[in-house]
Design an enzyme around this catalytic site. Structure first.
Site, PDB file in Angstrom:
ATOM      1  N   THR A 158       0.873  -1.193   0.000  1.00  0.00           N
ATOM      2  CA  THR A 158       0.000   0.000   0.000  1.00  0.00           C
ATOM      3  C   THR A 158       0.905   1.236   0.000  1.00  0.00           C
ATOM      4  O   THR A 158       1.337   1.665  -1.070  1.00  0.00           O
ATOM      5  CB  THR A 158      -0.977   0.017   1.193  1.00  0.00           C
ATOM      6  OG1 THR A 158      -0.256  -0.092   2.416  1.00  0.00           O
ATOM      7  CG2 THR A 158      -1.980  -1.126   1.084  1.00  0.00           C
ATOM      8  N   LYS A 184       4.451  -6.720   4.102  1.00  0.00           N
ATOM      9  CA  LYS A 184       4.136  -5.346   3.723  1.00  0.00           C
ATOM     10  C   LYS A 184       3.830  -4.555   4.988  1.00  0.00           C
ATOM     11  O   LYS A 184       3.475  -5.110   6.020  1.00  0.00           O
ATOM     12  CB  LYS A 184       2.958  -5.261   2.754  1.00  0.00           C
ATOM     13  CG  LYS A 184       1.658  -5.692   3.328  1.00  0.00           C
ATOM     14  CD  LYS A 184       0.602  -4.699   3.729  1.00  0.00           C
ATOM     15  CE  LYS A 184       0.765  -3.284   3.395  1.00  0.00           C
ATOM     16  NZ  LYS A 184      -0.308  -2.492   4.122  1.00  0.00           N
ATOM     17  N   THR A 195      -0.759  -2.416  10.471  1.00  0.00           N
ATOM     18  CA  THR A 195      -1.039  -2.829   9.083  1.00  0.00           C
ATOM     19  C   THR A 195       0.157  -3.469   8.511  1.00  0.00           C
ATOM     20  O   THR A 195       0.897  -2.930   7.722  1.00  0.00           O
ATOM     21  CB  THR A 195      -1.427  -1.717   8.125  1.00  0.00           C
ATOM     22  OG1 THR A 195      -2.568  -1.095   8.628  1.00  0.00           O
ATOM     23  CG2 THR A 195      -1.791  -2.250   6.750  1.00  0.00           C
ATOM     24  N   GLU A 282       6.963   5.196   7.353  1.00  0.00           N
ATOM     25  CA  GLU A 282       6.560   6.385   6.600  1.00  0.00           C
ATOM     26  C   GLU A 282       7.424   7.570   6.980  1.00  0.00           C
ATOM     27  O   GLU A 282       7.447   8.001   8.130  1.00  0.00           O
ATOM     28  CB  GLU A 282       5.066   6.645   6.811  1.00  0.00           C
ATOM     29  CG  GLU A 282       4.231   5.580   6.103  1.00  0.00           C
ATOM     30  CD  GLU A 282       2.751   5.617   6.436  1.00  0.00           C
ATOM     31  OE1 GLU A 282       1.984   5.018   5.677  1.00  0.00           O
ATOM     32  OE2 GLU A 282       2.369   6.238   7.444  1.00  0.00           O
ATOM     33  N   ASN A 405       0.786  11.238   5.685  1.00  0.00           N
ATOM     34  CA  ASN A 405      -0.448  10.923   6.389  1.00  0.00           C
ATOM     35  C   ASN A 405      -1.458  12.048   6.483  1.00  0.00           C
ATOM     36  O   ASN A 405      -2.606  11.825   6.864  1.00  0.00           O
ATOM     37  CB  ASN A 405      -0.118  10.407   7.785  1.00  0.00           C
ATOM     38  CG  ASN A 405       0.439   9.016   7.688  1.00  0.00           C
ATOM     39  OD1 ASN A 405      -0.239   8.121   7.214  1.00  0.00           O
ATOM     40  ND2 ASN A 405       1.688   8.841   8.088  1.00  0.00           N
ATOM     41  N   SER A 410      -6.277   6.334   4.187  1.00  0.00           N
ATOM     42  CA  SER A 410      -5.985   4.905   4.344  1.00  0.00           C
ATOM     43  C   SER A 410      -7.185   4.183   4.901  1.00  0.00           C
ATOM     44  O   SER A 410      -8.095   4.802   5.422  1.00  0.00           O
ATOM     45  CB  SER A 410      -4.787   4.705   5.250  1.00  0.00           C
ATOM     46  OG  SER A 410      -5.126   4.968   6.577  1.00  0.00           O
TER      47      SER A 410
END
Lengths: 410, 410
Positions: A158, A184, A195, A282, A405, A410
């Site tokens: 993602t 992932k 996640t 991230e 973000n 998401s």
């Protein structure tokens, strides 16, 4: 979604070796993303066992609930994963979507729906267009082949900026055994597990209860010891499949000495994948290893490590290459575990920074400041209470995290 | 340190009314900062009682340990606060510094050292140059006067962008009673209570045990219900002083009906100060009220509210004006409290967004998106389990937070 590859990414992406009894296929099904693969089908030969670790979220997704039931039986013939839609918070319709996918995959694989494992990752709260996944499954099954692990890793990405793979060869009773896996995850990463999806297959012949006994501690020391933002996903799933085709002698149980090398290889492979997830955190610009010692227990040490690793003030200091050990003291203080302020000791990059509750006399910040400017940061904290220890991995908190973000839905 | 004033700041700074029995003085002592006041001395007339709430950090500072002892006695004659150096993680020398300050202030005020309260806020791990504080104390005492609360609030600021004050007039048994107070804090803000200092004085005549009984619940509903970054300071201190000069009839205890209005005024004043702290949250661009209902207990509701309010993914979504309710579902899931995923309901800006575990049919995001672009955000979450409720306040997570914390050595 078009983030540049993380500066902490491994320099090469490993193509894992095929695992006898496993076939893979990927496809661009347009679940949400366009112009990229977004569905993975893995087929396992009859006799494959499975163990797993699932999110502890109380708002876990329909696919996670489905997997929980399948894990109770411990038999697997197929895995279907889609990216772009998490099928979370989608009510009865979400449950129906999972059942549709499992039924379709079961028909294709010639197995019971309960032997099909399903994961979805991506946006929460939107209905999954499951027909886009089920209709192509027969064609995908026909195309499935033993190689293609990197392609599989790409299909489940993602906000990831690179595919995450690992492979290892080990042995059980002298017979070669293969482990290959993918993962992932880059945000919403925290223990329990965020996640984060990871699938590992081996050709070892291990009953489900042995797999479970091996997987729990390995997950604790890897995926449950990393954090990016302290947020916990509704979808995390770690599954370990064993096809049983390696041809070694049966093991007597999880403590069989013949499993020693396999256990080490499994632990190492999960840690490798977990580190790759942190390195794709991230906005991450530095990879941080936090070693905590002197805690009341290993569990307490891990909680302290995670308190440090989740502290926005520690993480922003690291982003700024600031050897701000006062914030580390603060984070130890808030962890909710015992620590002796007056025996606390911190080393950064191997250099003693403070000890016995004080800055080290004559402390020279220069070598520490130089270390803080690097890509790989090592922080050691002894809390002066007991013998418990743990290592936790995290990344820094940068403008990149905000960029990603504050506008990614998401 | 030269951040612009928060866009969420109150439009005017209130100058609190004098409290009979309280005199204030501030001075630029050069503890760390230059060109600004950095030390506050408050003197209380004989007979003043005190109650307090202190950080739960296990690495709490020497001044906090000092205050804990003084609170056991419940008598106060002086308060000394410095900004710029937290006197935390400074070992025995740190303890000596506190004793030096208390001894000097006691000599000046003509009281016992145990009646002096000391706070320090700022950098952790550096020795406090306490002579810069103790030497001017006699002159400061000579200058002390009844007004000057805003000046007091300014003298204790660190990364704050504006002074925080509040005042209220209430009554006990029909006799007018005054409450005036100040606070500081903008980062490292989380329950228990984070680099947050707050001092409130009243001329009510209340024994220390009554003050304690009033202060605990008021602190829980205010300073312990706010969060900026989830980090907990080693120094947080909230003190409530009562000089006893209002002249009302004695109260019989904390449940005396005559205290009803005072209790309401105290709760309101602490909440006002707590909101001002959130509105000065480092980098904050939006003020967020999170109302949680339907939880197993009020305590569970507060934990769920704080899980939402501390989630980096929720906070970055708010920064981006993104009505990303999926992340709210995620945060509820990770809170560690019971919630019924299939009865969960969320309203944003008063508009139902999801209910019964699903997006509301025909959900129109337009009014919600408009609300999310404002300065004041309201999010209501019902978790569908019981009758517990709580309200928590937080702010968004923006580039400003990174800017401030990636280079401020706190």
């Amino acid at each position: 979604m078009d983030q540049p590859v993380s500066p902490l990414a491994p320099t090469t992406v490993i193509e894992p070796a095929p695992v006898p009894g496993v076939r893979l296929a990927t496809r661009a099904c347009g679940v949400r993303y366009q112009g990229r693969t977004d569905v993975l089908l893995a087929l396992f030969d009859p006799g494959t066992t499975v163990a797993g670790v699932l999110t502890q979220s109380v708002t876990r997704s329909a696919p996670v609930e489905w997997c929980a039931r399948g894990l109770a039986d411990g038999r697997a013939r197929a895995l279907v994963v889609n990216a772009g839609n998490a099928n979370t918070f989608t009510g009865l319709r979400g449950t129906s979507s999972v059942e549709n996918i499992a039924t379709a995959a079961a028909a294709t694989a010639g197995c019971a729906p309960g032997e099909v494992f399903v994961s979805s990752t991506g946006t929460i709260g939107e209905f999954l267009p499951d027909a886009r996944i089920t209709l192509p499954l027969p064609e995908m099954a026909a195309e499935a082949r033993a190689d293609g692990w990197v392609a599989a890793a790409r299909a489940i990405m993602t906000t990831d900026t690179y595919p995450k793979t690992a492979t290892a060869e080990t042995h059980i009773g002298g017979v070669p055994v293969r482990l290959s896996g993918i993962a992932k995850g880059s945000g919403m990463i925290a223990p329990d597990m965020a996640t984060m999806l990871a699938y590992v297959a081996t050709d070892a012949a291990l009953p489900a209860d042995v797999l479970r006994a091996l997987l729990g501690p390995a997950a604790d020391a890897s995926f449950n010891s990393i954090t990016v933002d302290g947020d916990t996903s509704t979808s995390d799933t770690l599954l370990l499949f064993a096809t049983g085709q390696a041809g070694h002698a049966p093991v007597t149980g999880p403590d069989d000495p013949a499993l020693a090398a396999f256990r080490t290889a499994l632990n190492g492979l999960l840690l490798d994948l977990a580190h790759q997830v942190v390195r794709d955190g991230e906005g991450a610009s530095r990879f941080v290893e936090l070693r905590v010692t002197g805690a009341e227990s290993d569990r307490a040490a891990r909680r302290i490590g995670l308190a440090i690793g989740n502290s926005p003030l520690v993480k922003t200091a690291i982003a700024g290459a600031d050897a701000n050990w006062g914030r580390i003291v603060m984070a130890v203080g808030k962890a909710g575990e015992r620590a002796d302020r007056d025996r606390l000791a911190i080393r950064i990059g191997g250099v003693p920074v403070c000890a016995d509750g004080l800055a080290v006399p004559g402390y020279d910040e220069a070598p520490v400041a130089a270390h803080m400017k690097g890509r790989d940061i090592l922080i050691e904290v002894d809390v002066g209470i007991g013998q418990g220890s743990a290592t936790v991995w995290t990344c820094d908190l940068t403008h990149g995290y905000i960029d990603i973000n504050a506008d990614y839905r998401s």
